[in-house]
Design an enzyme around this catalytic site. Structure first.
Site, short mmCIF file in Angstrom:
data_model
loop_
_atom_site.label_atom_id
_atom_site.label_comp_id
_atom_site.label_asym_id
_atom_site.label_seq_id
_atom_site.Cartn_x
_atom_site.Cartn_y
_atom_site.Cartn_z
N LYS A 22 -10.18 -7.88 -0.86
CA LYS A 22 -10.11 -6.59 -0.91
C LYS A 22 -9.91 -6.49 -2.28
CE LYS A 22 -5.84 -4.84 -1.16
NZ LYS A 22 -4.65 -3.95 -1.16
N ASN A 23 -8.90 -7.09 -3.15
CA ASN A 23 -8.59 -6.93 -4.59
C ASN A 23 -9.80 -7.05 -5.32
OD1 ASN A 23 -5.89 -6.17 -3.98
ND2 ASN A 23 -5.27 -8.27 -4.57
N CYS A 118 1.53 1.00 -2.69
CA CYS A 118 2.64 0.52 -2.22
C CYS A 118 3.97 0.69 -2.92
CB CYS A 118 2.56 -0.94 -1.87
SG CYS A 118 1.44 -1.52 -0.25
N ARG A 123 4.98 -0.33 -11.63
CA ARG A 123 3.66 -0.74 -12.12
C ARG A 123 3.08 0.34 -12.71
NH1 ARG A 123 0.66 -3.28 -6.73
NH2 ARG A 123 1.50 -1.25 -5.63
N VAL A 125 0.70 2.27 -16.00
CA VAL A 125 -0.54 2.07 -16.34
C VAL A 125 -0.61 2.03 -17.90
CG1 VAL A 125 -1.39 3.28 -14.33
CG2 VAL A 125 -0.96 4.61 -16.35
N ASP A 126 0.52 1.95 -18.52
CA ASP A 126 0.51 1.90 -19.98
C ASP A 126 -0.40 0.75 -20.69
OD1 ASP A 126 2.61 0.21 -19.09
OD2 ASP A 126 3.38 -0.26 -21.15
N ASP A 309 1.73 -11.95 -3.94
CA ASP A 309 1.23 -11.23 -2.53
C ASP A 309 1.33 -12.22 -1.32
OD1 ASP A 309 0.55 -8.87 -3.57
OD2 ASP A 309 -1.42 -9.12 -3.73
N ARG A 401 -4.60 -1.58 5.06
CA ARG A 401 -5.24 -1.54 4.09
C ARG A 401 -5.61 -3.03 3.30
NH1 ARG A 401 -1.06 -0.89 0.20
NH2 ARG A 401 -2.85 -0.63 -1.28
#
Length: 423
Positions: A22-23, A118, A123, A125-126, A309, A401
């Site tokens: 998926k990732n 999730c 997390r 985004v910088d 994960d 997902r």
């Protein structure tokens, strides 16, 4: 709303095919934005997140056709109609931010909503933005959107060192660098197999990239990329999850398409716990050795370390281990939300900040539990498979997902599991 009901029923036997990652697929799909020629992805997983990315790309004017029951994705961005990724789509999935770099690199402009996903930590985004700024991008954050503009002549090559290892930021910067003028050197990058897979796909599209799998990527920008066909790498998280099924329930299961090199640190911990893992011509065979599983300590880390994960799933295994284990989460905050649900099943878990202490018990008992995120949902299913009685897992929409046909795959090896619609 759907629920999954699991009944413990002893050892498992059979084989489970492992889907494409998926990732990886969620990263490869935005790569279509880098070219006006077709990109075809094979071995694609059939998941709700893939459908969300399909909708996002479609909103930009890209075409995505799902072929061969969804296992082949034919993408084309020959005529983009928009450079705005709207909040209504982006809020559903964090990977949506990965359209930012390609849009900016190809057309010099992008408006992308800040993402969702999730609830396992902020997390931010910088790091994505700082890497793009190093390539000359002008960025403005207002009204919940990143407004990005490239300088005249497009992005330019740059040397940028990530202060922290970030998979998503590495992916965004790598895609942007393929069309930047000059050479980019990206340091302290992520080394995950999904990064390697992206680099191989981009190279097949004509990019000039060196260093994937190491902590430094060197990218020589080109004027344009072309089309390609690329197979999505095996999903190492689905692989590790299903490896834990026979570890918890007993028996022997072969995971088709699996490779130990994708999960070396995870496999080492399974060996310490008393689980046999061996490669076969078709994948990986997993079996529990005689006696109870042994308690082992785990610290999550970027690849090639123990994957965050797989932490929730491994905690479920440690609930049944002989002795006490300590699990340290170093990647995301708020990622022990499954612990209280496991305690409802008789587990003995204490959480203090980023550490969870698990004192193994001889047996778990089925109970009604609620999934809090994607990986937590499958950890509760694994626990239910090894528990006495029935376990009902609610809020399983998280599961869709990241795991395709989870009920079908587990039934195939002997699990008593069904999905029902709650009245």
């Amino acid at each position: 709303m759907d629920q999954i009901i699991v009944r413990g029923n002893g050892p498992l036997k059979g084989e489970i095919p492992i889907a494409g990652a998926k990732n990886a697929c969620l990263t490869l799909m935005p790569a279509t934005l880098l070219t006006d020629q077709p990109l075809t992805l094979t071995n694609a997983p059939r998941l709700s997140d893939i459908r969300t990315m399909t909708a996002l790309l479609g909103s930009l004017g890209a075409e995505v056709a799902s072929l061969q029951d969804g296992q082949v994705l034919a993408l084309s961005s020959h005529a983009l109609t928009s450079h705005r990724a709207d909040y209504d789509i982006v809020r559903k999935m964090r990977a949506s931010i990965l359209v930012l770099g390609p849009l900016l690199a190809r057309d010099g402009v992008a408006e992308v909503s800040l993402p969702g996903g999730c609830a396992i930590g902020a997390r931010p985004v910088d790091l994505h933005l700082r890497a793009l700024e190093a390539m000359g991008a002008e960025l403005d954050l207002r009204e919940g959107y990143v407004h990005a503009k490239a300088p005249a002549g497009g992005l330019k090559g740059a040397v940028f060192e990530f202060p922290l290892v970030s998979v998503g930021a590495t992916e965004n910067a790598l895609m942007a660098a393929t069309l930047a003028r000059g050479t980019s050197v990206l340091k302290n990058v992520a080394r995950e197999p999904e990064i390697v897979d992206l680099a191989r796909c981009l190279r097949a599209m004509g990019a000039r990239i060196e260093g994937e799998g190491t902590d430094t990527l060197t990218v020589e920008g080109v004027d344009a990329l072309h089309g390609a066909t690329h197979p999505v790498v095996t999903d190492r998280i689905e692989l590790g999850t299903y490896m834990l099924a026979p570890a918890m329930c007993g028996g022997e299961v072969e995971l088709l398409g699996g490779r130990i090199e994708l999960l070396s640190a995870f496999c080492e911990k399974l060996d310490e716990a008393g689980i046999s893992v061996e490669e076969t011509p078709r994948g990986i065979r997993v079996a529990r050795r005689n006696g109870r599983v042994k308690a082992v300590n785990v610290t999550t880390a970027p690849f090639p370390g123990f994957p965050t994960d797989l932490q929730a799933q491994f905690m479920a295994l440690m609930c049944l281990a002989e002795g006490t284990s300590v699990l340290e989460e170093t990647i995301f905050e708020n990622r022990f939300m499954h612990a209280p649900e496991l305690t409802r099943m008789g587990a003995r878990i204490e959480v203090h900040g980023g550490h969870a202490t698990v004192r193994g018990v001889e047996r778990l008992r089925g109970a009604p539990v609620m999934a809090t995120d994607l990986r937590a949902s499958v950890s509760l299913i694994l626990a239910g498979m090894a528990a006495e009685g029935a376990t009902t897992v609610s809020r399983v929409y998280h599961l869709d997902r990241g795991y395709e046909h989870v009920v079908r795959k587990l039934r195939a090896v002997g699990a008593h599991i069904e999905r029902v619609t709650e009245e």
